[in-house]
Motif scaffolding. Structure first.
Motif, short mmCIF file in Angstrom:
data_model
loop_
_atom_site.label_atom_id
_atom_site.label_comp_id
_atom_site.label_asym_id
_atom_site.label_seq_id
_atom_site.Cartn_x
_atom_site.Cartn_y
_atom_site.Cartn_z
N CYS A 158 23.57 8.90 25.21
CA CYS A 158 24.55 9.13 26.27
C CYS A 158 26.00 9.07 25.80
N ASP A 159 26.24 9.10 24.50
CA ASP A 159 27.57 9.05 23.90
C ASP A 159 27.75 10.31 23.05
N PHE A 160 28.51 11.28 23.57
CA PHE A 160 28.62 12.59 22.96
C PHE A 160 29.99 12.79 22.32
N HIS A 161 29.98 13.31 21.10
CA HIS A 161 31.21 13.61 20.38
C HIS A 161 31.28 15.12 20.15
N VAL A 162 32.38 15.71 20.60
CA VAL A 162 32.55 17.16 20.61
C VAL A 162 33.76 17.53 19.77
N ASN A 163 33.65 18.61 19.00
CA ASN A 163 34.79 19.16 18.27
C ASN A 163 34.99 20.61 18.72
N ILE A 164 36.25 20.93 19.03
CA ILE A 164 36.61 22.28 19.46
C ILE A 164 37.84 22.70 18.66
N ARG A 165 37.72 23.82 17.97
CA ARG A 165 38.84 24.38 17.21
C ARG A 165 39.43 25.51 18.05
N ALA A 166 40.76 25.45 18.27
CA ALA A 166 41.40 26.47 19.10
C ALA A 166 42.91 26.48 18.89
N ALA A 167 43.50 27.66 18.97
CA ALA A 167 44.95 27.78 18.92
C ALA A 167 45.59 27.08 20.11
N GLN A 168 44.89 27.05 21.26
CA GLN A 168 45.39 26.42 22.47
C GLN A 168 45.43 24.90 22.37
N ALA A 169 44.83 24.35 21.31
CA ALA A 169 44.87 22.90 21.09
C ALA A 169 46.09 22.49 20.27
N CYS A 170 46.88 23.48 19.87
CA CYS A 170 48.12 23.17 19.15
C CYS A 170 49.21 22.81 20.16
N PRO A 171 50.18 22.02 19.75
CA PRO A 171 51.27 21.70 20.68
C PRO A 171 51.95 22.99 21.14
N ARG A 172 52.29 23.06 22.41
CA ARG A 172 52.89 24.28 22.94
C ARG A 172 54.34 24.45 22.53
#
Length: 174
Positions: A158-172
């Motif tokens: 019940c403890d999930f670790h997720v990684n998402i790579r995205a340009a939208q995760a960069c500071p705006r």
């Protein structure tokens, strides 16, 4: 008459999308402002040996991504392929059906300023007597403009670790 009806539909869609944005998805750490609402148009998919996962950051996950089930205010789901059952991994802020109905919390990535942001949710469906826990690491990667996938690992039950790579995760502001 038709144009009035069309305008009404467009306004309704716009208002619905605005309503789905989570205010907490905009966070500032030092000089870096992250706006994860920029990812709300993407439904990210992941799999492991037993489950399919879908996650629409800061917005509603479409029912088609969760094998057709509909749960009000659901932001992510988990589908058990062997039992053909689903569970809600997280809800929009203050929209969980379960106590403590906690909002997402945020920290800047431990990899350093400007490299991304970490969202933590603890408001999903109950899971073997505990609340589902998700730690989602959004990694700033300017080469991924249309993110579609995420990696997800159940560290312990019940403890999930997720990684998402995205340009939208960069500071705006960079």
């Amino acid at each position: 008459m038709r144009s009035s009806f069309l305008v009404l539909i467009i306004v309704s869609v716009i208002l619905n999308n605005v309503e789905c944005d989570m205010y907490s998805c905009v966070q500032t750490f030092g000089s870096n402002t992250y706006d994860l609402n920029r990812l709300s148009q993407f439904t990210l998919l992941g799999i492991d040996d037993q489950y399919d996962y879908a996650f629409t950051p800061c917005s509603l996950v479409p029912s088609i991504a969760c094998h057709g089930h509909i749960v009000e205010n659901e932001m992510s789901c988990q589908y058990d392929r062997s039992f053909q059952m689903w569970s809600t991994m997280s809800f929009l802020d203050s929209k969980s059906r379960w106590p403590p109905n906690a909002n997402a919390t945020y920290t800047e990535s431990p990899d350093g300023p400007g490299t991304g942001i970490v969202m933590t949710t603890t408001n999903g469906d109950p899971c073997f007597g505990v609340t589902r826990y998700m730690r989602i690491k959004f990694i700033c990667d300017r080469t991924v403009e249309q993110p579609m996938n995420m990696t997800i690992v159940e560290e312990i039950r019940c403890d999930f670790h997720v990684n998402i790579r995205a340009a939208q995760a960069c500071p705006r502001n960079q």
